[in-house]
Design a protein around this motif. Structure first.
Motif: not given
Length: 153
Positions: A130-135, A137-138, A143-151
């Motif tokens: 339901h998201l745009t291609a740009e969303e 891609d964002a 995703a890897p940044i959120l994972d790094r924040l979680s650790q």
């Protein structure tokens, strides 16, 4: 009429505003994903997190599990005991230090975590359509940044 409250876009431009928006969005997504768990799965989110760690990292000691999940070893021992009673994990003594217990995922535990992930991943995959291609891609970049924040400590 003049609004005293700044717009969401203005707030998110500050680090504090971004932190607040991320906190709310991540918490809501977590609750939504928790609601998509497999209906036969009665394990707590903490228990599922332990199974997930064992699936990703392989056999771990109680101390390693406690450190990774940021809980005290006695709490992790209780979690592992429950998982063992349900046939999701096994325990064995460490090869070189008999005082240390190593926890391993059983085939049953592996099936439980994979079925649960499959169901939640399927729900999320549908939502992504339901998201745009740009969303999308964002989100791939985030995703890897959120994972790094979680650790982070």
């Amino acid at each position: 009429m003049l609004s005293i409250m700044p717009t969401t876009q203005a707030v998110v431009r500050t680090d504090a505003g971004l932190a607040a928006e991320l906190r709310v969005g991540v918490m809501r997504l977590r609750r939504r994903l928790a609601g998509e768990r497999h209906p036969d799965n009665d394990l707590s989110l903490g228990q599922m997190a332990v199974l997930g760690l064992l699936l990703r990292r392989g056999d771990l000691t109680i101390g390693e599990l406690a450190r990774l999940e940021r809980v005290q070893p006695p709490s992790m021992t209780r979690t592992v005991t429950c998982l063992e009673e349900l046939g999701n994990v096994t325990r064995r003594p460490h090869e070189t230090d008999g005082r240390v217990v190593v926890v391993a995922l059983t085939e049953h535990g592996r099936e439980v975590v994979l079925a649960d992930r499959k169901r939640r991943d399927a729900w999320l995959a549908v939502q992504l359509t339901h998201l745009t291609a740009e969303e999308r891609d964002a989100l791939r970049r985030a995703a890897p940044i959120l994972d790094r924040l979680s650790q982070a400590d």
